[in-house]
Each structure stands twice: as C-alpha cells, then as structure tokens.
Design a protein around this motif. Structure first.
Motif, short mmCIF file in Angstrom:
data_model
loop_
_atom_site.label_atom_id
_atom_site.label_comp_id
_atom_site.label_asym_id
_atom_site.label_seq_id
_atom_site.Cartn_x
_atom_site.Cartn_y
_atom_site.Cartn_z
N ILE A 1 0.23 3.92 2.52
CA ILE A 1 0.33 2.57 3.00
C ILE A 1 0.75 2.61 4.45
O ILE A 1 1.71 2.89 4.88
N SER B 1 1.17 -7.83 6.72
CA SER B 1 -0.26 -7.12 6.31
C SER B 1 0.04 -5.77 6.42
O SER B 1 0.88 -4.94 7.01
N ASP C 1 -2.46 -1.55 5.52
CA ASP C 1 -3.50 -1.17 4.97
C ASP C 1 -3.40 -0.02 3.81
O ASP C 1 -2.32 0.41 3.94
N VAL C 2 -4.16 0.20 2.95
CA VAL C 2 -3.85 1.23 1.80
C VAL C 2 -4.96 2.42 1.69
O VAL C 2 -6.21 1.84 1.73
N THR D 1 -4.70 -5.74 -2.50
CA THR D 1 -3.47 -6.11 -1.84
C THR D 1 -2.98 -7.22 -1.87
O THR D 1 -3.80 -8.31 -1.78
N PRO E 1 -0.15 -9.14 0.38
CA PRO E 1 0.60 -9.14 1.57
C PRO E 1 1.70 -10.37 1.23
O PRO E 1 1.44 -11.50 0.99
#
Length: 332
Positions: free
Chosen positions: A7, A25, A27-28, A41, A43
């Motif tokens: 992550i 926010s 990213d994965v 996701t 957030p």
C-alpha cells in the motif's frame, strides 16, 4: 496465498482548516503472477479543526488629582494571545478607534475600547478568534481643599453705646486653584457680625453650618471655622461723690445739707432730687443712673457738731465695676 500486498500513501497530509475533508488516498499493489482478484479501495478523510484563540487587550489606565491642567493616557497595558500560533499583530485597531483618553476636570474619561474596536485576520480559517477587551481610562480625582475661616474679634469698654465687629481675620483656601470667597458663602440668616451695648461677650455664631459651598466636582472642600466675637469690658471709671459741709447757729431747728458733687473720671455729673424717693439722681456719661441716698437725719444741737453728712451711692448697671469713692462733708 503467500503473495505480498503493498500500500503506497498518495496524500501528503493536511495542515490547515481549508484542507478539511481531504481524501486519505493510497495505491494498492499485489506482487504476484497468480493473483487476478478485484481490489477495492475505501479511502478515509482527513481534516483540521480550528484552534480556539483568545486575544486579550487591556487599555492603559492612569489616575491623577485635579490641578487645572489637561491630562491624557494613551496606548495599551497588554495585548496577548492565548496561542503562539496566532500572533497579536493579526489584531489591529479600526480606523475609528483611538487608544486614547484625555480630560481636565475631575471625572473618569474612557477610551471607549470594545471587541468591536478591532479588526483581526484569519485568512485560512485555522482559528476561532475571541477578543477580550478591557477599556482604558483616565481618572482625575477631586483636589482636597481646606478653607480656613476666622471671624474678627474686637474688645471695647462699656460706655452705653452700641459696639460691633464685622468680617474676618482670615478667609482663605490652602490651594491657589480654589477661590474661597467666590465659592463659600453665608447661608440665609447667618452673618459675620456681632453687636452689643452692655458688658459681656457677643459671639457671631459662626460654624461649618453657617456656610454654603458652591458645588464643584473638582474639589473636596473642608471648612475649618473659628467664630468671631465682640467683647465689652465693664466700665471701671472711678466715681467720686462729695457731700456738702455746713454750720448753723443754734435756733432749735433741725438742719440738713443735701448738696452733692459727683465726678466721673474728670467729668462733672449733675444730680437732682427725686421727690418721690427723696434720693438724688443723675446720669453718667455711659448712660447709667447714679443714685445718692442721704443717710444723715441732720443736726439740731451744738453737740451734733462735726457730724458726717453721710450718704450711700448706687450705680444702676450690670456693666459698671469701677471704684466709687465717697467723701462726706461735716455738719454742725
């Protein structure tokens, strides 16, 4: 399944209130050649609440005592913020605000400062600003003044005429700023005067309550009053009364001599017979009555020769205390 999930945050964070509701926010990534699932996701949100700040403003306050001159006070005693994050320079007086007060007469003069007297900046909304304002003031206290009033005194000797004394030996203030004669006056019925005719002491009757002090907020006036008086001393003029001397030739009759010489000091006083009382009366220069009462029945025989022509003398007065000298003549 043994795969690695990574992550990576993509939000730099929030600092100001304006950043509120910023998406947290990220990213994965799943490191695998064997994973092909769906990654969802969700957030969160980030935000900054405003900081409560109190700016305390205290206007200068000064006090003095009335002296007829203009006095003033200017500026602030303190101007502080409850937080170092909010500088006091963000708070400025409005164009209509004057951190100033002035005055001449006794009283309290306000600057007129309130929370509405100031502008403050809060550009990014990071602060909830409260102004706590204490007004400044100039206080001019009344001047303490003592007015000394001393009535005149006079002394006379009784002479049967009216005597008087009027006015003041002293009537003044201990401050040049206060005109006692203009501002302190006698009340109705009071007077700085005493009159009298007879021996005794006649006071004017002056007290603090004899005077009215004109209202003036610039002064606290205290009266210090000493009464005036008229003193009439008793008349101590010497009086000499001499009865007549006379000799007759025996004729069998009783003889008397009722002639009297009266001197008051160096002034001769005439006396005449009062038929009703058979006394001899006159008026002294001071207006008092002198009465001579014969106490000798007269002479008839030769044996009566060298009989004193005796008499009593009375001055009818409460104001006479002189020495009366009697000089009886002789009859024969």
């Amino acid at each position: 399944n043994g795969d690695k999930i990574v992550i990576t945050p993509t939000n730099d964070g929030v600092q100001n209130v304006d950043d509120t509701d910023t998406e947290n926010s990220f990213d994965v990534t799943v490191i695998s050649d064997s994973y092909d699932g769906t990654i969802t996701t969700v957030p969160g949100t980030l935000g900054i609440e405003p900081l409560d700040v109190t700016v305390t403003i205290v206007g200068k306050s000064e006090s003095t005592t009335y002296d007829g001159q203009k006095h003033s006070v200017e500026g602030l005693e303190t101007k502080t913020s409850s937080s170092e994050l909010y500088p006091v320079t963000n708070v400025t007086p409005k164009t209509s605000t004057t951190e100033y007060a002035e005055g001449t007469d006794a009283g309290t003069y306000k600057m007129g400062l309130t929370d509405k007297s100031y502008n403050y900046t809060n550009d990014n909304g990071n602060f909830n600003v409260t102004l706590k304002v204490t007004d400044g003031e100039l206080a001019i206290d009344p001047l303490d003044v003592e007015v000394t009033i001393i009535g005149k005194k006079a002394t006379y000797t009784y002479d049967g005429t009216e005597k008087s004394v009027e006015g003041y030996a002293k009537f003044e203030s201990d401050s040049k700023l206060y005109n006692a004669e203009e501002n302190v006056t006698l009340v109705s019925g009071a007077e700085a005067k005493a009159t009298g005719i007879y021996a005794g002491e006649y006071p004017m009757g002056l007290t603090d309550e004899s005077y009215e002090v004109k209202e003036n907020n610039n002064f606290n006036v205290t009266l210090k009053v000493t009464d005036g008086s008229l003193k009439i001393n008793q008349d101590e003029t010497g009086i000499t009364v001499t009865s007549g001397s006379e000799t007759w030739t025996y004729d069998g009759e009783k003889h008397t001599n009722h002639t009297y010489t009266v001197t008051y000091g160096d002034v001769n006083v005439e006396v005449t017979l009062n038929e009703a009382s058979q006394t001899y009366e006159g008026t002294l220069p001071n207006g008092d009555k002198i009465v001579i009462t014969p106490t000798n029945d007269g002479v008839q025989n030769v044996d009566d020769t060298n009989t004193k022509n005796s008499f009593d003398v009375t001055v009818i007065s409460d104001s006479y205390d002189g020495k009366i000298t009697t000089v009886p003549g002789t009859l024969g």
